[in-house]
Design a protein around this motif. Structure first.
Motif, PDB file in Angstrom:
ATOM      1  N   ALA A  26      44.592  46.555  36.998  1.00 44.52           N
ATOM      2  CA  ALA A  26      43.314  45.819  36.968  1.00 44.52           C
ATOM      3  C   ALA A  26      43.140  45.086  35.639  1.00 44.52           C
ATOM      4  CB  ALA A  26      42.154  46.772  37.218  1.00 44.52           C
ATOM      5  N   GLU A  27      43.500  45.734  34.547  1.00 45.15           N
ATOM      6  CA  GLU A  27      43.357  45.098  33.229  1.00 45.15           C
ATOM      7  C   GLU A  27      44.363  43.951  33.076  1.00 45.15           C
ATOM      8  OE1 GLU A  27      43.883  46.129  28.503  1.00 45.15           O
ATOM      9  OE2 GLU A  27      43.245  47.757  29.843  1.00 45.15           O
ATOM     10  N   ALA A  29      45.584  42.182  35.470  1.00 47.13           N
ATOM     11  CA  ALA A  29      45.075  41.117  36.343  1.00 47.13           C
ATOM     12  C   ALA A  29      43.980  40.324  35.633  1.00 47.13           C
ATOM     13  CB  ALA A  29      44.566  41.715  37.649  1.00 47.13           C
ATOM     14  N   ASP A  30      43.051  41.021  34.996  1.00 50.36           N
ATOM     15  CA  ASP A  30      41.978  40.330  34.257  1.00 50.36           C
ATOM     16  C   ASP A  30      42.555  39.459  33.142  1.00 50.36           C
ATOM     17  OD1 ASP A  30      39.936  41.405  35.784  1.00 50.36           O
ATOM     18  OD2 ASP A  30      39.477  43.015  34.347  1.00 50.36           O
ATOM     19  N   ARG A  31      43.525  39.985  32.436  1.00 49.04           N
ATOM     20  CA  ARG A  31      44.079  39.271  31.283  1.00 49.04           C
ATOM     21  C   ARG A  31      44.900  38.048  31.677  1.00 49.04           C
ATOM     22  NH1 ARG A  31      46.187  44.158  27.538  1.00 49.04           N
ATOM     23  NH2 ARG A  31      47.203  42.451  26.427  1.00 49.04           N
ATOM     24  N   GLY A  33      44.416  36.408  34.744  1.00 51.94           N
ATOM     25  CA  GLY A  33      43.630  35.572  35.637  1.00 51.94           C
ATOM     26  C   GLY A  33      44.037  35.637  37.098  1.00 51.94           C
ATOM     27  N   SER A  35      44.221  38.408  40.778  1.00 55.20           N
ATOM     28  CA  SER A  35      43.716  39.659  41.329  1.00 55.20           C
ATOM     29  C   SER A  35      44.820  40.722  41.222  1.00 55.20           C
ATOM     30  CB  SER A  35      43.256  39.469  42.773  1.00 55.20           C
ATOM     31  OG  SER A  35      44.358  39.117  43.589  1.00 55.20           O
ATOM     32  N   GLN A  36      44.473  41.958  41.517  1.00 57.04           N
ATOM     33  CA  GLN A  36      45.398  43.073  41.307  1.00 57.04           C
ATOM     34  C   GLN A  36      46.645  42.996  42.196  1.00 57.04           C
ATOM     35  OE1 GLN A  36      43.618  47.011  41.034  1.00 57.04           O
ATOM     36  NE2 GLN A  36      41.634  46.069  40.596  1.00 57.04           N
TER      37      GLN A  36
END
Length: 157
Positions: A26-27, A29-31, A33, A35-36
C-alpha cells in the motif's frame, strides 16, 4: 538487464524495495502513484524474471561477532577449468568468504572475508592453502568501511 518491459515506475519500485524490502505494498503504491494490485503484479513480474533475485535481511557484522573485513587477492597457478571448479567448491565450503569475484589484471580472484579476529583469519587462510594451490595470496585488512550498499542503480533498466 535492459528490458523494455520495465519502465520508470518499475525503477521507482526497485529503489524503494532496495532501501527496505518490508515496505507494505500500500505504501509503495502511494509513493509510485498506482493502486496496490498493479504494484503487486509488477513486483511479482520482477521476481519471476529474476530482476529481483531475493529479499534478505542485512545483518550487522559487528553485532554477530565478525567485525573484521579482509580482502584476499589470489593468483591461480594455472588457468584451467579444473582449478576454477576446485576454487568454487573451496570458497563455498568456507562461510567466512562472503563474496568472491574473478578479475582481469594481475590478480585472478578477490574474496571478501569477514572474521572476528586475526587468529580466525589465519585459520581461514590455512584452510585455503591446505586444499588448493595458489601462486600468490595477498591480504588487505579493511581499516574503515566508507560505503556499503546492496542497492544497484536502476536508471539503466
Amino acid at each position: 538487464m535492459n528490458d523494455a518491459r520495465f519502465d520508470e515506475i518499475d525503477q521507482r519500485i526497485l529503489q524503494i524495495l532496495q532501501t527496505d524490502s518490508d515496505v507494505p505494498i500500500a505504501e509503495i503504491a502511494d509513493r509510485v502513484g498506482l493502486s496496490q494490485t498493479p504494484v503487486w503484479r509488477r513486483i511479482k513480474r520482477m521476481e519471476a524474471t529474476g530482476l529481483i533475485r531475493a529479499r534478505v535481511a542485512l545483518v550487522d557484522q559487528k553485532l554477530v561477532g565478525v567485525p573484521m573485513t579482509i580482502f584476499i587477492g589470489v593468483t591461480a597457478p594455472r588457468h584451467a577449468m579444473e582449478w576454477l571448479e576446485q576454487f568454487r567448491t573451496l570458497i563455498e565450503d568456507i562461510p567466512e568468504v562472503v563474496e568472491a569475484y574473478r578479475l582481469t589484471g594481475s590478480t585472478d580472484y578477490i574474496m571478501k572475508v569477514v572474521v572476528p579476529d586475526i587468529a580466525t583469519y589465519d585459520a581461514v587462510y590455512k584452510r585455503l592453502i591446505d586444499r588448493l594451490e595458489f601462486s600468490t595470496v595477498n591480504s588487505s585488512i579493511s581499516m574503515e568501511e566508507l560505503k556499503f550498499t546492496t542497492a544497484v542503480p536502476t536508471r539503466y533498466l
